[in-house]
Scaffold this motif. Structure first.
Motif, PDB file in Angstrom:
ATOM      1  N   ILE A 120       0.656  -1.104  -0.191  1.00 45.23           N
ATOM      2  CA  ILE A 120      -0.183  -0.025  -0.278  1.00 45.23           C
ATOM      3  C   ILE A 120       0.891   1.279   0.058  1.00 45.23           C
ATOM      4  N   ALA A 121       0.244   2.177  -0.349  1.00 50.37           N
ATOM      5  CA  ALA A 121       1.117   3.528  -0.642  1.00 50.37           C
ATOM      6  C   ALA A 121       0.774   4.371   0.449  1.00 50.37           C
ATOM      7  N   GLY A 122       1.800   5.428   0.772  1.00 52.69           N
ATOM      8  CA  GLY A 122       1.890   6.342   1.698  1.00 52.69           C
ATOM      9  C   GLY A 122       1.435   5.944   3.092  1.00 52.69           C
ATOM     10  N   ASN A 123       1.931   4.947   3.626  1.00 49.94           N
ATOM     11  CA  ASN A 123       1.545   4.597   5.046  1.00 49.94           C
ATOM     12  C   ASN A 123       2.556   3.908   5.680  1.00 49.94           C
ATOM     13  N   ASP A 124       2.625   3.905   6.982  1.00 51.82           N
ATOM     14  CA  ASP A 124       3.797   3.343   7.713  1.00 51.82           C
ATOM     15  C   ASP A 124       3.748   1.831   7.547  1.00 51.82           C
ATOM     16  N   LYS A 125       2.649   1.276   7.210  1.00 52.31           N
ATOM     17  CA  LYS A 125       2.419  -0.400   7.062  1.00 52.31           C
ATOM     18  C   LYS A 125       2.956  -0.396   5.692  1.00 52.31           C
ATOM     19  N   VAL A 126       3.750  -1.522   5.533  1.00 56.88           N
ATOM     20  CA  VAL A 126       4.227  -1.906   3.997  1.00 56.88           C
ATOM     21  C   VAL A 126       2.782  -2.362   3.177  1.00 56.88           C
ATOM     22  N   GLY A 127       2.129  -2.959   3.892  1.00 55.75           N
ATOM     23  CA  GLY A 127       1.121  -3.357   3.070  1.00 55.75           C
ATOM     24  C   GLY A 127      -0.163  -4.162   3.839  1.00 55.75           C
ATOM     25  N   SER A 128      -0.925  -4.885   3.244  1.00 55.66           N
ATOM     26  CA  SER A 128      -2.299  -5.412   4.170  1.00 55.66           C
ATOM     27  C   SER A 128      -2.655  -6.576   3.396  1.00 55.66           C
ATOM     28  N   TRP A 129      -3.328  -7.582   4.201  1.00 56.72           N
ATOM     29  CA  TRP A 129      -3.786  -8.723   3.723  1.00 56.72           C
ATOM     30  C   TRP A 129      -5.132  -8.929   3.338  1.00 56.72           C
ATOM     31  N   VAL A 130      -5.730  -9.779   2.288  1.00 55.71           N
ATOM     32  CA  VAL A 130      -7.146 -10.314   2.321  1.00 55.71           C
ATOM     33  C   VAL A 130      -7.074 -11.845   2.507  1.00 55.71           C
ATOM     34  N   GLU A 131      -7.602 -12.413   3.424  1.00 57.57           N
ATOM     35  CA  GLU A 131      -7.456 -13.555   3.368  1.00 57.57           C
ATOM     36  C   GLU A 131      -8.380 -14.495   2.575  1.00 57.57           C
ATOM     37  N   GLY A 132      -8.165 -15.713   2.224  1.00 60.88           N
ATOM     38  CA  GLY A 132      -8.954 -16.364   1.357  1.00 60.88           C
ATOM     39  C   GLY A 132      -9.994 -17.150   2.107  1.00 60.88           C
TER      40      GLY A 132
END
Length: 243
Positions: A120-132
């Motif tokens: 993800i852009a512009g955030n302290d977190k590098v990304g996020s999950w969508v679980e299956g």
């Protein structure tokens, strides 16, 4: 990217900075962990399936956004990796001081096992999950001979944490513990107990579940029933024997 000595080299390189354009960098490790890495447009994403307990690994990801020649003229691009799974450990509390406990197995059952991670852009977190939708069970490789301190035993070691998918726990999520308990030399429980777990496992979180184990000891008690002395009794007539 491959490290040789103290230097990281980029495969098929070298590459050179443009005069002023901005470049986005994305990385993950280990390289063999992910599938379906997609980076055609926008920020990339990849799929990941949690491995069986004895093959699990720490999954890391990093990004460096809007990098330019001017910002990196004196050194290399800095990538700060973040843990993107959830680490799970267990302890047990032996509720009754006069009981002896022996735990032989702890297992998490019915939790999500596969998901898609998106940078993800512009955030302290590098990304996020969508679980299956897939679920699986994971046995905890515990040090079951660990010593209890103040009735609590820590089953974790330096390397046995479960590395599981961050998720909102489904209705099927449970912890099962197999153990034996005895009081005064008598076995009072020998089997499996389970408890439902709810809530959310976050990215990079370290979670510990403490299981409160009861001995299920029930003392044998007598409850006499006393009738009245003068209650009539029904007798069956008999014929006296002749001498």
């Amino acid at each position: 990217a491959t490290k040789t000595g103290e230097t990281w080299g980029i495969d098929k390189g070298p590459f050179y900075w443009p005069v002023s354009d901005k470049i986005q960098f994305f990385a993950y490790s280990p390289i063999s962990a992910v599938t379906k890495y997609t980076a055609t447009t926008g920020y990339p994403s990849f799929d990941y399936t949690v491995k069986v307990a004895d093959s699990q690994e720490d999954l890391l990801a990093a990004k460096a956004e809007n990098q330019t020649k001017a910002l990196n003229s004196t050194g290399g691009v800095t990538l700060t990796f973040q843990h993107i799974l959830t680490q799970i450990n267990f302890s047990a509390e032996f509720v009754e001081a006069n009981a002896t406990y022996s735990v032989s197995k702890i297992e998490i059952v019915g939790v999500k096992s596969q998901g898609t991670f998106s940078y993800i852009a512009g955030n302290d977190k590098v990304g996020s999950w969508v679980e299956g939708s897939d679920t699986d069970n994971y046995e905890y490789a515990a040090d079951y001979n660990a010593t209890a301190v103040n009735k609590i035993v820590d089953f974790s070691t330096d390397s046995n944490a479960l590395m599981l998918l961050p998720q909102t726990l489904p209705a099927t999520a449970k912890i099962q513990v197999t153990y034996e308990a005895s009081v005064g030399g008598t076995t009072t429980f020998d089997g499996i107990k389970e408890v439902a777990i709810t809530g959310t496992w976050g990215v990079g979180q370290k979670i510990r579940y403490t299981l409160k184990l009861a001995s299920d000891a029930a003392e044998v008690k007598l409850v006499p029933s006393v009738g009245n002395w003068d209650d009539p009794e029904t007798a069956t007539p008999v014929t006296p024997l002749k001498p």
